[in-house]
Scaffold this motif. Structure first.
Motif, mmCIF file in Angstrom:
data_model
loop_
_atom_site.group_PDB
_atom_site.id
_atom_site.type_symbol
_atom_site.label_atom_id
_atom_site.label_comp_id
_atom_site.label_asym_id
_atom_site.label_seq_id
_atom_site.Cartn_x
_atom_site.Cartn_y
_atom_site.Cartn_z
ATOM 1 N N MET A 1 0.841 -1.183 0.000
ATOM 2 C CA MET A 1 0.000 0.000 0.000
ATOM 3 C C MET A 1 0.886 1.246 0.000
ATOM 4 N N THR A 37 -12.279 7.909 6.450
ATOM 5 C CA THR A 37 -11.106 7.455 5.692
ATOM 6 C C THR A 37 -11.078 5.939 5.634
ATOM 7 N N GLN A 38 -11.312 5.289 6.767
ATOM 8 C CA GLN A 38 -11.253 3.830 6.823
ATOM 9 C C GLN A 38 -12.379 3.163 6.043
ATOM 10 N N LYS A 39 -13.571 3.773 6.057
ATOM 11 C CA LYS A 39 -14.740 3.153 5.427
ATOM 12 C C LYS A 39 -14.898 3.495 3.956
ATOM 13 N N VAL A 40 -14.487 4.712 3.564
ATOM 14 C CA VAL A 40 -14.831 5.189 2.222
ATOM 15 C C VAL A 40 -13.639 5.741 1.446
ATOM 16 N N GLN A 42 -10.337 5.762 1.517
ATOM 17 C CA GLN A 42 -9.171 4.980 1.096
ATOM 18 C C GLN A 42 -9.477 4.025 -0.054
ATOM 19 N N TYR A 43 -10.748 3.810 -0.349
ATOM 20 C CA TYR A 43 -11.124 2.915 -1.438
ATOM 21 C C TYR A 43 -11.392 3.659 -2.739
ATOM 22 N N ARG A 44 -11.266 4.956 -2.723
ATOM 23 C CA ARG A 44 -11.476 5.730 -3.947
ATOM 24 C C ARG A 44 -10.210 5.711 -4.793
ATOM 25 N N GLU A 45 -10.412 5.629 -6.092
ATOM 26 C CA GLU A 45 -9.270 5.599 -7.010
ATOM 27 C C GLU A 45 -8.435 6.857 -6.834
ATOM 28 N N TRP A 67 -3.425 12.521 -2.912
ATOM 29 C CA TRP A 67 -4.140 11.869 -4.007
ATOM 30 C C TRP A 67 -3.191 11.789 -5.190
ATOM 31 N N ASP A 79 -18.130 12.608 -5.362
ATOM 32 C CA ASP A 79 -18.747 11.326 -5.026
ATOM 33 C C ASP A 79 -19.790 11.515 -3.920
ATOM 34 N N CYS A 82 -18.854 10.072 -0.485
ATOM 35 C CA CYS A 82 -17.817 10.871 0.177
ATOM 36 C C CYS A 82 -18.409 12.163 0.723
#
Length: 108
Positions: A1, A37-40, A42-45, A67, A79, A82
């Motif tokens: 990561m 951050t943990q839920k949403v 960090q999973y965004r491109e 980013w 989003d 977000c």
């Protein structure tokens, strides 16, 4: 990561967002930003990292996030999921986000 990279003129987008909050609600704001951050986020491109800092006087929370590009950062802002999480933070504090470039770093 990937991890936070602080290097002059790195090809990434750095967000510094300073939240001003009532000291009695600082911990709540930290938890909201960390959870989002943990839920949403960090999973965004294009997401690279987020670092949440709490001031010792309780009046500020700082989010130093990176980013892969300004477009990736803007896509996150657009989003709806977000935006929902960001509105939770906005309900607790005022905020002042800006995108930066790292111009220099210094070490001893």
């Amino acid at each position: 990561m990937p991890s936070t990279t602080i290097a002059p003129h790195a090809e990434l987008t750095t967000l510094v967002n300073v939240f001003t909050v009532d000291p009695a609600r600082q911990r709540e704001l930290v938890e909201i930003l960390t959870g989002a951050t943990q839920k949403v986020m960090q999973y965004r491109e294009g997401f690279i990292s987020a670092n949440i800092h709490a001031s010792t006087d309780g009046t500020r929370v700082l989010n130093y996030a990176q980013w892969s590009s300004t477009d990736a950062y803007q896509a996150m802002l657009d989003d709806p999921e977000c935006r929902e999480h960001m509105s939770e933070a906005a309900a607790l504090a005022t905020f002042d986000p800006h995108v930066y470039t790292v111009e220099s770093i210094h070490h001893t």
